[in-house]
Design an enzyme around this catalytic site. Structure first.
Site, short mmCIF file in Angstrom:
data_model
loop_
_atom_site.label_atom_id
_atom_site.label_comp_id
_atom_site.label_asym_id
_atom_site.label_seq_id
_atom_site.Cartn_x
_atom_site.Cartn_y
_atom_site.Cartn_z
N VAL A 175 44.17 52.02 33.51
CA VAL A 175 43.38 50.79 33.55
C VAL A 175 43.58 50.08 34.88
O VAL A 175 44.71 49.81 35.28
CB VAL A 175 43.77 49.85 32.38
CG1 VAL A 175 42.97 48.56 32.45
CG2 VAL A 175 43.56 50.55 31.05
N LYS A 176 42.49 49.78 35.54
CA LYS A 176 42.53 49.06 36.81
C LYS A 176 42.51 47.56 36.54
O LYS A 176 41.62 47.05 35.86
CB LYS A 176 41.34 49.47 37.69
CG LYS A 176 41.36 50.94 38.07
CD LYS A 176 40.11 51.35 38.82
CE LYS A 176 40.02 50.71 40.18
NZ LYS A 176 38.85 51.21 40.94
N VAL A 177 43.50 46.87 37.11
CA VAL A 177 43.65 45.43 36.92
C VAL A 177 43.74 44.78 38.29
O VAL A 177 44.52 45.23 39.14
CB VAL A 177 44.93 45.11 36.11
CG1 VAL A 177 45.09 43.61 35.93
CG2 VAL A 177 44.90 45.82 34.75
#
Length: 221
Positions: A84-86
């Site tokens: 997941v890109k945050v």
């Protein structure tokens, strides 16, 4: 080295995955929007193309830590191997810390300087993604940022990898790898430029011409 394509274009991924040693594909909201297909179906199609062992990356859109965590959990329900890109901002750091406790792999994205990326790594991010060409466009040096970030991670957060992003030329990619980056994600156009060489084309044409002149056909005998 982990080599990724930065795209949501399934046709391009299928074409390059047939020969390139890809570790997976990174996406972002702009790339998915440009493709015009829902993220869930895009990820499903990419997974089918790349196989079960590849890594896929998708980004949350929430503005608060709570929203980011909720969306990250939703994304992980769609693909078990998703990273997941945050975004690396105050709310993003909180989300990364909480997702680490939940066992969710994350990438700190939209990195323009080494110190915020180090904070993301210490919060628990598995990857951080400095935007090489965008840093250059703002008057900095993307390669210097990658070099400094790589040194910081080796010293203070060795669990985290630099996944360098935002490239315009193969030279930028080479410089990042020489600086110690262990992962890069390439736009399709930059990936294709790496193997484009008039000199190679001319050499291959010469080999074929000489063989045909000598033996009359392209058969090994």
């Amino acid at each position: 080295m982990e080599l990724y394509l930065d795209t949501a274009d399934l046709a391009a991924v299928e074409r390059l995955a047939a020969s390139w040693p890809l570790a997976g594909v990174t996406t972002n909201p702009s790339l998915v929007a440009a493709g015009g297909r829902p993220l869930k179906s895009t990820l499903r199609e990419l997974r089918a193309c790349l196989g079960p062992e590849a890594s896929l990356f998708a980004q949350v859109l929430g503005q608060t830590s709570d929203e980011m965590v909720e969306q990250a959990q939703q994304l992980c329900q769609w693909d078990a191997r998703l990273v997941v890109k945050v975004p690396v901002c105050s709310e993003g750091l909180g989300a990364i810390r909480r997702l680490k406790a939940l066992g969710v792999r994350t990438l700190g994205t939209a990195v323009y300087a080494p110190l915020p990326a180090l904070l993301a790594a210490q919060a628990g991010a598995d990857y951080v993604a400095p935007y090489v060409n965008r840093i250059d466009a703002q008057g900095g040096s993307g390669i210097v940022a990658v070099t400094e970030l790589q040194q910081l991670l080796q010293l203070h957060a060795p669990h985290c990898q630099v996944l360098a992003a935002s490239f315009k030329t193969p030279r930028q990619v080479l410089d990042c790898l020489l600086a110690g980056a262990t992962a890069v994600t390439l736009p399709v156009v930059v990936a294709e430029q790496i193997l484009q060489s008039p000199a190679v084309d001319a050499a291959l044409a010469g080999f074929e011409r000489d063989w045909l002149n000598a033996f009359g056909g392209l058969v090994l005998e």
